[in-house]
Scaffold this active site. Structure first.
Site, PDB file in Angstrom:
ATOM      1  N   CYS A  13      -0.820 -75.753   1.339  1.00 29.63           N
ATOM      2  CA  CYS A  13      -0.595 -75.921  -0.089  1.00 29.63           C
ATOM      3  C   CYS A  13      -0.069 -74.624  -0.719  1.00 29.63           C
ATOM      4  CB  CYS A  13      -1.865 -76.431  -0.766  1.00 29.63           C
ATOM      5  SG  CYS A  13      -1.577 -77.122  -2.402  1.00 29.63           S
ATOM      6  N   HIS A  62      -2.524 -80.947   1.584  1.00 28.57           N
ATOM      7  CA  HIS A  62      -3.758 -80.538   2.250  1.00 28.57           C
ATOM      8  C   HIS A  62      -3.999 -81.453   3.443  1.00 28.57           C
ATOM      9  CE1 HIS A  62      -5.524 -77.625  -0.596  1.00 28.57           C
ATOM     10  NE2 HIS A  62      -4.743 -78.246  -1.456  1.00 28.57           N
ATOM     11  N   GLU A 121      -6.464 -81.568   5.330  1.00 28.50           N
ATOM     12  CA  GLU A 121      -7.877 -81.975   5.363  1.00 28.50           C
ATOM     13  C   GLU A 121      -8.190 -83.055   4.341  1.00 28.50           C
ATOM     14  OE1 GLU A 121      -6.695 -79.294   4.007  1.00 28.50           O
ATOM     15  OE2 GLU A 121      -7.911 -78.554   2.349  1.00 28.50           O
TER      16      GLU A 121
END
Lengths: 209, 252
Positions: free
Chosen positions: A79, A187, A189
């Site tokens: 990011c 992101h 995750e």
């Protein structure tokens, strides 16, 4: 061992937990000396570009990152952590970045070529257009949806660094890289299975444990 | 192309999901984390947790819930309810939430929006607006305190102001439609879509897949939120998405 660079500007909790789910050993460090002996690095980031560069500098990470990259250690920017790898950003005036990739970070114009306004931030799940599927980082990552949330976007004339893009009124650099330095605007995750696959490819294929 | 988002909302009280959840196939239907997993598997694009705890202990428990959700799921989620200070925002985001939703606290002290946006970026700050149509005034009025207290703000003016102050997204709930299951409040959504350039989440009134289709095609909402239709298993996120996909709406 993956070193997560903690300069006070990231959602470190989520990325740490994602590595735990992948069974990847990691450690957090807020000073370079704490992360000297790692095999690869993750540079996270949420917030504004100028604050982030200042925080990296305050923590002594700018020369550290450059040196580790020069020595050949894999690095993954997430990011804002991706944006920091470019030469500069227009966010909050013109701010210098780490300069590992050619190009600069600009605000989404918010108006398309036909003069029609569109929404900024670019927020939500968008589909990847994978341009370099043969690369180790892109193994088993196809035309999948990942979660974007950003108002600034990378602009580069070097198409060879574009691993994948996404279409949001312009070609958004979504996954970029060159050799052992890679990054994603989204992101991983927070991007479901394809995001976890990218993290796994980085931690288990690109990083030699 | 950006896909349309389907967002289940979970009301959490003292660490437990409330509102008669009818998931018989999971071990503990009151556990927010278990439910979050069910919705994740169904293809939910995001989740919203609304903390309605009255006690201090309940608020602390909410942080544990946030940590557990962030530990086990790889989709974004928003936490709202009782977030009053920059410290509350910091604590919620640092424990793994992606966004915070501000409602009464933002009306009471609008600078909170700016403080949060300056610190973490606008994309982390959702302003939730509870709207009720006022026949006399001929427009929608903002309500706070769980819809109990009318304010001086019209919804259109407050939405504009919230975005000017740094809100990155508007979660717009129609109190007139909420619980009616007769569809989203399209005129309300259209009125707000016209004045803001940030994503708008439609909320209140979802009763069928068709209602999601209408809100995405007629007023071009970016996301739609629903609670009871999913909790009571009248449909699933998966069914709604299949319905939308068949009709050409882009979903993940």
């Amino acid at each position: 061992m993956i070193g997560i660079i903690d300069y006070g500007m990231g959602n470190l909790f989520s990325v740490s937990k994602a590595l735990e789910r992948l069974d990847v050993p990691y450690k957090l460090g807020d000073r370079p000396e704490e992360l000297q002996d790692c095999d690869g690095y993750i540079l996270p980031g949420v917030g504004a570009f100028p604050d982030a560069m200042k925080a990296l500098d305050d923590h002594g990470f700018i020369p550290f990152i450059k040196q580790k990259v020069e020595e050949g250690y894999p690095l993954y920017g997430i990011c804002l952590g991706m944006q920091l790898l470019f030469e500069s950003s227009e966010e909050g005036g013109d701010t210098k970045g780490l300069g590992l990739f050619p190009g600069k970070i600009v605000k989404f114009p918010g108006v398309d070529d036909g003069g029609k306004p569109y929404k900024v931030p670019h927020m939500g799940w968008n589909q990847l257009d994978v341009r370099q599927p043969e690369l180790p980082l892109m193994t088993d990552v196809g035309k999948e949806y990942v979660y974007f949330v950003h108002s600034y976007v990378a602009q580069t004339s070097d198409e060879s660094i574009l691993y994948a893009t996404a279409d949001y009124h312009l070609d958004v650099p979504a996954v970029i890289g060159r050799d052992h330095v890679v990054a994603s605007q989204f992101h991983p995750e927070k991007s479901g299975n394809p995001g976890m696959q990218l993290l796994e490819n980085f931690c288990k294929v690109m990083v030699k444990q | 192309m950006l896909s349309k988002r389907i967002i289940p909302c979970l009301d959490v009280k003292e660490g437990r999901v409330v509102k008669g959840i009818q998931f018989v196939d999971i071990r503990d239907a009151g556990d927010p984390v278990e439910l979050a997993k069910v919705y994740d598997e169904q293809g939910a694009d995001e989740l919203v947790f609304l903390d309605i705890s009255a006690t201090h202990e309940g608020k602390k428990t909410m942080i544990d819930v946030v940590r557990k959700v962030a530990s086990e799921l790889a989709i974004p989620f928003t936490v709202g309810g009782g977030i009053r200070t920059l410290e509350d925002i910091k604590e919620t985001l640092r424990n793994g939430a992606d966004k915070v939703s501000l409602n009464s606290s933002a009306v009471n002290r609008p600078e909170l929006i700016t403080e949060g946006a300056n610190y973490f970026g606008s994309q982390c700050i959702v302003v939730a607006i509870d709207a009720r149509y006022d026949e006399e005034k001929g427009t929608w009025i903002v309500y706070t305190h769980g819809g109990r207290k009318p304010t001086e703000w019209t919804v259109v003016d407050w939405a504009k102001e919230a975005v000017r102050l740094g809100a990155g997204e508007i979660l717009l709930t129609s109190m007139n439609q909420d619980g009616e299951k007769s569809g989203f409040d399209l005129p309300l959504l259209e009125a707000v879509q016209d004045v803001v350039q940030v994503p708008v989440i439609a909320s209140g009134g979802a009763g069928s897949s068709e209602h999601f289709y209408d809100v995405f095609t007629e007023v071009n909402a970016d996301a739609a939120l629903a609670a009871s239709i999913f909790h009571y298993k009248e449909t699933s996120v998966q069914n709604v998405k299949e319905y939308l996909k068949e009709r050409g709406v882009v979903v993940r």
